[in-house]
Design a protein around this motif. Sequence first.
Motif, PDB file in Angstrom:
ATOM      1  N   ALA A 208       0.837  -1.201   0.000  1.00 47.41           N
ATOM      2  CA  ALA A 208       0.000   0.000   0.000  1.00 47.41           C
ATOM      3  C   ALA A 208       0.870   1.249   0.000  1.00 47.41           C
ATOM      4  O   ALA A 208       0.603   2.210  -0.715  1.00 47.41           O
ATOM      5  N   ARG A 209       1.924   1.236   0.781  1.00 45.14           N
ATOM      6  CA  ARG A 209       2.825   2.387   0.844  1.00 45.14           C
ATOM      7  C   ARG A 209       3.814   2.326  -0.316  1.00 45.14           C
ATOM      8  O   ARG A 209       4.346   1.264  -0.652  1.00 45.14           O
ATOM      9  N   SER A 210       4.080   3.478  -0.901  1.00 40.40           N
ATOM     10  CA  SER A 210       5.044   3.533  -1.991  1.00 40.40           C
ATOM     11  C   SER A 210       6.460   3.473  -1.430  1.00 40.40           C
ATOM     12  O   SER A 210       6.696   3.667  -0.231  1.00 40.40           O
ATOM     13  N   SER A 211       7.419   3.208  -2.313  1.00 44.43           N
ATOM     14  CA  SER A 211       8.825   3.124  -1.893  1.00 44.43           C
ATOM     15  C   SER A 211       9.323   4.451  -1.331  1.00 44.43           C
ATOM     16  O   SER A 211      10.295   4.480  -0.586  1.00 44.43           O
ATOM     17  N   ILE A 648      -4.452  12.901  -2.725  1.00 47.94           N
ATOM     18  CA  ILE A 648      -3.579  13.273  -1.617  1.00 47.94           C
ATOM     19  C   ILE A 648      -2.988  12.037  -0.950  1.00 47.94           C
ATOM     20  O   ILE A 648      -1.983  12.118  -0.231  1.00 47.94           O
ATOM     21  N   LEU A 649      -3.566  10.862  -1.191  1.00 48.53           N
ATOM     22  CA  LEU A 649      -3.088   9.609  -0.603  1.00 48.53           C
ATOM     23  C   LEU A 649      -2.295   8.781  -1.602  1.00 48.53           C
ATOM     24  O   LEU A 649      -2.243   7.553  -1.485  1.00 48.53           O
ATOM     25  N   ARG A 650      -1.674   9.448  -2.565  1.00 45.07           N
ATOM     26  CA  ARG A 650      -0.978   8.701  -3.624  1.00 45.07           C
ATOM     27  C   ARG A 650       0.071   7.741  -3.080  1.00 45.07           C
ATOM     28  O   ARG A 650       0.349   6.707  -3.696  1.00 45.07           O
ATOM     29  N   ASP A 651       0.668   8.063  -1.931  1.00 44.64           N
ATOM     30  CA  ASP A 651       1.751   7.232  -1.406  1.00 44.64           C
ATOM     31  C   ASP A 651       1.300   6.176  -0.414  1.00 44.64           C
ATOM     32  O   ASP A 651       2.115   5.380   0.053  1.00 44.64           O
ATOM     33  N   ILE A 652       0.009   6.166  -0.065  1.00 48.37           N
ATOM     34  CA  ILE A 652      -0.445   5.129   0.877  1.00 48.37           C
ATOM     35  C   ILE A 652      -1.690   4.404   0.390  1.00 48.37           C
ATOM     36  O   ILE A 652      -2.098   3.424   0.996  1.00 48.37           O
ATOM     37  N   ALA A 653      -2.290   4.856  -0.711  1.00 42.76           N
ATOM     38  CA  ALA A 653      -3.523   4.210  -1.192  1.00 42.76           C
ATOM     39  C   ALA A 653      -3.499   4.127  -2.714  1.00 42.76           C
ATOM     40  O   ALA A 653      -4.024   5.006  -3.397  1.00 42.76           O
ATOM     41  N   PRO A 654      -2.898   3.076  -3.286  1.00 43.81           N
ATOM     42  CA  PRO A 654      -2.912   2.927  -4.747  1.00 43.81           C
ATOM     43  C   PRO A 654      -4.301   2.568  -5.248  1.00 43.81           C
ATOM     44  O   PRO A 654      -5.186   2.173  -4.490  1.00 43.81           O
ATOM     45  N   ALA A 655      -4.488   2.717  -6.550  1.00 43.31           N
ATOM     46  CA  ALA A 655      -5.747   2.351  -7.199  1.00 43.31           C
ATOM     47  C   ALA A 655      -5.870   0.824  -7.255  1.00 43.31           C
ATOM     48  O   ALA A 655      -4.908   0.099  -6.985  1.00 43.31           O
TER      49      ALA A 655
END
Length: 668
Positions: A208-211, A648-655
């Motif tokens: 869920a979290r980005s690198s 706003i949640l691009r780094d913790i909530a992917p599609a």
Amino acid sequence: MLSKPLHLSPLAIALWLASSPGQAVELAPQVITANPLGNSQLAAPSTVLEGDTLLQQQQGSLGETLNKQPGVASTWFGPGASRPVIRGLDGDRIRILRNGVGALDASSLSYDHAVPLDPVNVERIEIVRGPAALLYGGNAIGGVINTFDNRIPDSPIDGIHGAGELRYGGADTTRSSAGKLEAGDGTFALHLDANSRQFNDLRIPGYARSSKVRDADDPGSKHRLENSDGRQDGGAIGGSYQWDHGYAGLSYSRYDGNYGSVAEPGVRLDMEQDHYAFASELRDLQGPFSSIKVDAGYTEYQHREIEDGEVGTTFKNKGYEARIEARHQPLGPVEGVIGAQVSRNEFSALGEEAFVPQTDTDSLAVFMLEQWQATERLNLSLGARLEHTRVDPDGKGNERFVDADSSNSFNAASLSSGAVYQLDPVWALAASLGYTERAPTFYELYANGAHVATGTYEVGDPNLNKEKAISGDLALRFDNGTHKGSVGVFYSHFRNYIGLIGSGIQREGEDDETIPEYLYSGVRARFYGVEAQDHWKLLENRYGSFALELSGDYTRAKNLDTGEPLPRIAPLRVNSGLLWELDRWQARVDVQHAAAQHRKPANETSTDGYTTLGASVGYHFDIGQSQWLAFVRGENLTNQTVRYASSILRDIAPAPGRSVEVGLTTRF
């Protein structure tokens, strides 16, 4: 209330009635309403979704349903909450209407607040991009999304007809059912509908979290987006009385939802909305006006944010909106409407996490739109709107809202002009130019507190001035029978764009943690971009008909005071779809590509590009005189990690990751 019966399968009545072929009737056609003068050749860029096209795009939220339309992105806060973004503008710059009238909620206040509407109930969606403040107010400075559900039938109904739908699958294992029943004798018309949707935690390709934010010691969830499950229930009853030269009707609808906040483990949002509506139109009048149309709605909305079983904050919003449009008799080649609109909403947030005070907002507006068929090829339009808004806060003794002790009043003026010139039978040139003003909202004026859902400390400014913008569109449209589409550019210059700008200061948040402070400030800003779309009929032979749909959009936005890009702007996007139809079969394959987005403020992260593949197949069949469609739809079939730059949640909530959904619809 309708809350209890909604747990029954709403498809059951539709399926039972479908077995009675003698009751089948043809559905009444809809009328384009983006222009009250009835001219479908709008100068402003517009899109209409209905029928099979809407069915193919339908998702669980309005933002995701419209996400692939030119110029429209999504705020994506997980499957429970997603609001449309038009040309980089979101929140109170986009008006979301229900049958032409606003229905109050709290979705513009925070990205985790859902729009209380399930697209399954919608028969038609109109999107007007660009400055639409002329008819709908200053907070339509970015565009208008109008949804239509026929809950107050505006044309006679003879006999009984209806529709039903079942769906199962998707990345969140959606189980949904919906049904609609309409009956009438040509004078009285009745509408009933109900829907229910449940969904599990969302399946995603990797972490869920980005690198960019993932901790090696605590990487977080993988393959599932935690706390993203939920449900949505809704229903309505409405009716109208029809006569030769008009109609009048009432409706009541209820929405009830509960979903998890993907930004806060253990936090759920429990949402309720009751909406009452009245609509009437008098046509073929004698005297100065040929028709008069009235729309009004009253809404009671609340949602509770529940953490570990206890209510932390309760948001409430109740109020009304009413508008009247009177079309005057033609004055030579000039046609037009004048109108007025009044609204009031009473907002309150109660609890420890309330970061805005109780506020009452009242507005009164008058507007006009005139259209002149100057020549056989040239159509001109001119409109104006004056609006008075009063924002009256009450801090209720809370020391954080000491600045919320006096009201603010604003007078906003808007002017719009447009032209459509038919160059020849194939090509047309459309242009629009508008000046719009928007009064600041209550949260832009008075916010002061930790906004837990976004991880920021937001501070309003009670001395904010009106937001002002000059915007223009220029588009070349074409339709030669083989190709139908448009290519256009847009530009907006804001003299006082009210943005949420980081101050560089850290403030105290929950559990003694510090969070960044963001200030609502007026800055100069510029938005510009390009949009294009084409429907290309490739060929038709004994193997079926083939068509290619192409679309793309690109938006750039800049804070002219700092020189930095504005946040949450979607990158270059290109969509292509290959369509095939043969007898009762239909199928399509879609490819969507989004470029990487590296144009962002210094305090935000970039997003990688992605390319996704989708496919669907459907089969039409009849049972008696009822029409059925069985379909299978797959999305993100290559299981790509997709992170929206507009979220706003691009780094913790992917599609969502790879998904397959099956469905069955019927009409009779």
